[in-house]
Design an enzyme around this catalytic site. Structure first.
Site, PDB file in Angstrom:
ATOM      1  N   HIS A 104     -11.560  -5.759   8.177  1.00 29.84           N
ATOM      2  CA  HIS A 104     -12.447  -5.719   6.852  1.00 29.84           C
ATOM      3  C   HIS A 104     -13.666  -4.528   7.094  1.00 29.84           C
ATOM      4  CE1 HIS A 104     -10.011  -9.044   5.797  1.00 29.84           C
ATOM      5  NE2 HIS A 104     -10.403  -8.934   4.388  1.00 29.84           N
ATOM      6  N   GLU A 162       0.690  -1.238  -0.255  1.00 30.05           N
ATOM      7  CA  GLU A 162      -0.048   0.026   0.197  1.00 30.05           C
ATOM      8  C   GLU A 162       0.885   1.337  -0.070  1.00 30.05           C
ATOM      9  OE1 GLU A 162      -0.349  -2.679   1.758  1.00 30.05           O
ATOM     10  OE2 GLU A 162      -2.432  -3.638   1.027  1.00 30.05           O
TER      11      GLU A 162
END
Ligand code: TPP
Lengths: 335, 374
Positions: free
Chosen positions: A135, A66
């Site tokens: 999540h 990322e």
């Protein structure tokens, strides 16, 4: 204002895809990059078909990193491209924080305006889809606390299209928070209708009312709309303000509403302590104190790490919790 | 018990798909065990280039001394000197074409100046009057970067973007030995190799990250060895040998420009002074070590060789020293003037368009300033 004649996007995910597609078709400097955004079309299929239509150089499957994705996007923006970065899930955007905070948010300022960062960081966020841990985070407060970033979140299919077009066109970096659980929400507009939405920075009154204002955004907007319907039976006529943009914040629309109604509840999923609601309640109190009939209340997620899927229904602020808060707004006896 | 001994272990071992094979034989990617040198090897030298390098080294050393003096006079907030590392700084700048980009760290003021940046503008960050102080696009020098290694992925992204646009632009990214431990170093090298981006990574291994020696930073045989795992060549060079650094960098830049992909270069050098003027180097290293490196001073070894070969004479040495002195005097003079700052600039470039919140805060500051002026 963003206006485009779009073929009817059936779901929010499709509206987002369409927004990227139209932006890429209009402007060759728009590039999409992220993990699995190519052949797979993203784990939520939001980038579906982009690699096929525009090629892998325009919609790029990156290595799984990322910070690297956002860091290379910074360099791409330095060279005049407009990167749209997909972070796969809210909690997996954290490795990129260094790049986001130290470079994306500050580059314009550090260079005295010479080097703007027209980057969109798309982050699927929030719970309610039964995701396992990491999540379902609501990470908006982290982004809001960083000057230099715009923080935007759609609650409707139309806004998903319009706000993402605006975000891609923005010369400032935008953290574009996509409420996961609304990805599959459908819209009922006419297929050929032009998509016209208010620009970034404006809140929208989704439902007018005179008893109290529900101030909310993203995944909590439908909850508040439902709560407002249910409140009618109790004799309350609630106004619902969808913020759409957390930064910049639309004090004007929010305060005008609260001055009309005299009461306000801020509703969001993320933790209450240190969360957006505290900031919003403070702003409203500072500006509307003499119009208020009751303290500004907050309905937020608990101050806990996001719970496991089988317990998330107890954590997420739902209609009942919103109505309970409305009931606590120091009503006169007739209510 | 090893995996192989486990009953049925074979079934758990992933079978590579038929297409899988090692991408390259790693041997050609490995750096030579000895740092590459030019000085003292009898190699041919380009006189014009040597004089250019020499002049820039001398000017760079004088710049470092002047900037350090300015910190003592309170004219500069902080200065991380690159004394001892001038060969890396200068060779880095001179290996690039004008259209290329330089991605410096906070220590690389000299590289920026050698690339043509105004010596005062190059000190803006360290003086504290603004952050960057120059237009990065105009000079193709990214802002001096303070968070370690974060400029490396920027270099990769820019080089990648340039290649996508069809421009033969190369990005050169500078990083310290300590910075190679950061995750961004790894991610940048990996992206660069996968994308075959035209980037050159130059590690100035000056022995220390503030006080921490290289041995506590890495267990790798050399920092250049790290290249191999990414699938790019690693080169080891004597960082005090200016012609050697220039040659290795030029080769890597040329390779990147013709589509050959990235290179990782480790230049072995030494930080002669403290980390910054605020640091006390005697707490973590002995003077014997510093003295030994003094024998291998980049200016001295170049000067000796050029003089011995008749490329440089007394006159040339004096000319370089005088040019450096002129630069230092001008720097001193210009840095003596207080910068004129407008406090309202605080709100100027946070966003392209000022938000209502920032307009309110700007109005508050303006009122405060007016009240003060009254
Ligand atoms: C991410 C990050 N962590 C810590 C620091 C503080 N810091 C500044 S310089 C430095 C040492 C860097 O050493 P090295 O990379 O070898 O470069 P050198 O200073 O030797 O040129 C540290 C730890 C920083 N700037 N950025």
């Amino acid at each position: 204002m963003t206006t485009a004649t779009a073929k009817k996007p059936a779901t929010m995910a499709q509206a987002l895809q369409r927004a990227m597609r139209d932006a890429m078709a209009e402007d060759p400097s728009v590039h999409v990059l992220g993990e699995d955004v190519g052949a797979l079309g993203g784990v939520f299929r939001v980038t579906d078909g982009l690699a096929k239509e525009f090629g892998e150089d325009r919609c790029t499957d990156t290595p799984l990193a990322e910070a690297g994705i956002l860091g290379t996007a910074v360099g791409m923006a330095m060279y005049g491209l407009r990167p749209v970065v997909e972070m796969q899930f809210d909690a997996f955007a954290y490795p990129a924080f260094e790049q986001l905070i130290s470079h994306v948010a500050k580059m314009r300022n550090r260079t005295g305006g010479a080097m703007p960062m027209p980057i969109v960081v798309r982050v699927p966020y929030g719970g309610g889809i039964g995701g396992v841990e990491h999540h379902s985070d609501s990470s908006e407060a982290y982004y809001m606390a960083t000057p230099g970033l715009k923080v935007v979140t759609p609650a409707t299919v139309e806004d998903a299209y319009g706000l993402l077009r605006e975000a891609i066109a923005s010369d400032d970096p935008v953290v574009f928070l996509e409420p996961k659980r609304l990805y599959w929400s459908k819209s009922d507009w006419s297929p050929e209708a032009p998509v016209t939405v208010e620009p970034i920075g404006r809140a929208v009154v989704r439902r007018t009312g005179h008893s109290a204002t529900l101030i909310t955004y993203g995944p909590s907007v439908p909850v508040c709309m439902e709560a407002a319907e249910a409140a009618r039976e109790e004799g309350w006529d609630l106004e619902v303000v969808d913020l759409r943009s957390l930064v910049p914040f639309d004090d004007e629309t929010v305060c005008a509403s609260v001055r009309r109604t005299g009461r306000a509840v801020v509703v969001h999923e993320s933790a209450g302590f240190g969360g957006p609601g505290g900031e919003i309640a403070a702003r409203v109190t500072e500006r509307c104190f003499h119009h208020l009939e009751a303290p500004v209340l907050r309905v937020a997620g608990f101050d806990i790490p996001y719970p496991p899927p089988m317990l998330e229904k107890h954590h997420l602020p739902g209609v009942d919790r919103v109505l309970d808060a409305v009931a606590r707004l120091q009503w006169e006896a007739e209510h | 018990m090893t995996v192989q001994e486990l009953p049925g272990a074979a079934a758990y071992r992933p079978t590579p798909p038929p297409a899988w094979r090692p991408r390259t034989d790693p041997a050609p990617l490995l750096p030579d065990p000895e740092p590459f040198r030019v000085l003292g090897t009898g190699a041919e030298l380009d006189a014009a280039l040597m004089l250019k390098l020499y002049g820039e080294l001398v000017r760079g050393r004088r710049y470092n001394a002047q900037a350090t003096a300015l910190t003592k006079q309170g004219r500069l907030a902080v200065y991380p000197s690159s004394t001892g590392q001038e060969a890396c700084e200068v060779a880095a700048a001179l290996a690039l074409e004008e259209r290329d980009w330089l991605f410096p760290s906070y220590r690389d003021t000299l590289a920026a100046v050698a690339r043509g940046l105004d010596p005062v503008q190059a000190l803006t960050l360290l003086r504290g009057d603004w952050h960057t102080g120059y237009d990065p696009r105009e000079h193709r020098i990214a802002p001096l970067c303070t968070p370690l290694a974060t400029q490396l992925p920027h270099a990769v992204g820019l080089a990648h973007a340039a290649r996508l646009k069809g421009d033969d632009v190369v990005a050169l990214a500078l990083v310290g030995d300590g910075g190679t431990s950061e995750g961004d170093f790894h991610e940048a090298l990996n992206f660069a190799a996968v994308w075959q981006a035209p980037v050159v990574f130059l590690v100035q291994n000056n022995g220390f990250a503030i006080s921490v020696p290289l041995a506590k930073q890495t267990a790798a045989p050399s920092l250049a060895h790290k290249a191999v795992g990414y699938g790019m060549p690693g080169r080891l060079v004597d960082g005090n040998d200016a012609p050697a650094v220039h040659q290795v960098l030029s080769e890597a830049v040329a390779r990147a420009r013709r589509g050959g992909g990235p290179t990782l270069i480790e230049a072995v050098t030494y930080r002669m002074e403290a980390h910054t003027n605020a640091d006390d180097a005697t707490r973590y290293r002995g003077s014997a070590e510093v003295d030994a490196w003094r024998e291998h001073d980049p200016i001295r070894i170049l000067e000796d060789e050029l003089t011995a070969r008749g490329i440089l004479d007394e006159h040339g040495i004096r000319t370089a020293a005088e040019a450096a002195e002129t630069m230092a005097a001008a720097l001193r003079e210009r840095m003596n003037a207080d910068p004129v700052l407008d406090p309202m600039d605080l709100f100027a470039e946070v966003y392209a368009e000022q938000s209502g919140q920032l307009r309110e805060q700007a109005a508050q500051l303006r009122a405060e300033l007016e009240a003060e002026a009254r």
